[in-house]
Design an enzyme around this catalytic site. Sequence first.
Site, PDB file in Angstrom:
ATOM      1  N   HIS A 110       0.942  -1.072  -0.051  1.00  0.00           N
ATOM      2  CA  HIS A 110      -0.075   0.165   0.037  1.00  0.00           C
ATOM      3  C   HIS A 110       0.937   1.318   0.044  1.00  0.00           C
ATOM      4  O   HIS A 110       0.404   2.332  -0.240  1.00  0.00           O
ATOM      5  CB  HIS A 110      -0.954   0.051   1.224  1.00  0.00           C
ATOM      6  N   ASP A 158      -2.575   2.452  -4.453  1.00  0.00           N
ATOM      7  CA  ASP A 158      -3.738   2.357  -3.427  1.00  0.00           C
ATOM      8  C   ASP A 158      -4.557   1.142  -4.020  1.00  0.00           C
ATOM      9  O   ASP A 158      -4.253   0.534  -4.932  1.00  0.00           O
ATOM     10  CB  ASP A 158      -4.487   3.567  -3.392  1.00  0.00           C
TER      11      ASP A 158
END
Length: 432
Positions: free
Chosen positions: A405, A409
């Site tokens: 992450h 995203d």
Amino acid sequence: MAVEVVMPKLGMAMKEGSVSLWHKKEGDPVTKGEIIANIGSEKIETDLEAPADGVLLKIAVPEGEGVPPGTVIGYIGQPGEQVGGVAAGAAEGPTADGSPSGGAVPDAAPAGGTVSSEAPAHGRDIKISPVARKMAEAAGLDIAKLTGTGPQGRITKEDVEHAIANPPSAPAAPASAEEAAASSDGASAAPSAATAVPSGFTEHTEQIPVTGIRKVIAARMHDSLQQSAQLTLTLRADVTDLLALQRQMSETAQRQHEVKLTVTDFISRAVVLSLKRHKQMNSAYIDDRIHVFDHVHLGIAVALDKGLVVPVIRHADRYSVLDLSRQIKALAQQARNGQLGSDALQGSTFTITNLGAYGIDYFTPILNTPEAGILGVGSVAEMPVYKGDSLQRRSLLPLSLTFDHRVLDGAPAAEFLRAVKDALEDPYRLVL
């Protein structure tokens, strides 16, 4: 003349190897080609075969001790035969448990004095074999409190095993408040075997030293979780048409190209095509920078008896399904035979791991850092699915994408996973 057993070189970059396990003891008969030990390096673990018939005269390198390739780790010959001018029974050097084989050669005394008959204050000065030390540390034993039965009072593997199997009774309560306070603030000695082994366990617990490839895997998996922000997305791909195409092509590919096409080959091609369209997934987080790659070096996880390796197909984006199939099978075979060099296990930009053969559906694969993504493949399941107004039997493939992450995203990661799904559901795109 005794035959030397040497530490093999497992790959060009190997600098040190260790004996994970000796299958034979000194004096045991061996046959040429018989497995006498397990040998491991940081990347590979494999079996070591006896180079000659005879008996194992001497074990020169104990389990768990690292030595450079080419080092003599043992000798095979006829009973009573001399090794290096010394009878095998009195030869110098450690045995499998780390103690001198003949008992005639004392350990060197520490600089500045002689060896004391009492246990030294520091663990590093205590006479103990490497394997015994590792077993004691794993069991939480204070080696200063162990009694050695080896030559010169050396603590052997058997001494540690005895201590584990016969833990001392729990210590009495502190005689004063000061002692209780010292105990509570951590001033007490190292944990004893009684605290290391759960109560109620009366049988001996096997202690397995973590060495070789298992040690590398443990360190890498722990570092991966500590050094990245991992999240896993899942979905199912309808591979009914893909399985039909695979069956149609399999016979022709086998007959004309001597290649057996598998579902993994098509999945690999789908991943490569999707990575070319979604380059942010084909990246790595290194030194606070995101490195986005134009090429695709595809890692394929291969399960071995001793652990897991990830051989790399370089420039996988240049290969057809047939070429990928050849590469995957060749690398997997080399991995199982212990023939992969370290270069073949480095530099991947994305990894695929498949647990479908074990009946697993979804799982959470751990990133092969510094890569930004890894795809987990589960087992195909037959399920009823509505296609318009009709209910049909379809083959669904579980896919689990773990991504970093820090690099991207959820939305772009989901787009990549959806691209893999779309490619698998339109399989003719994978062969054109």
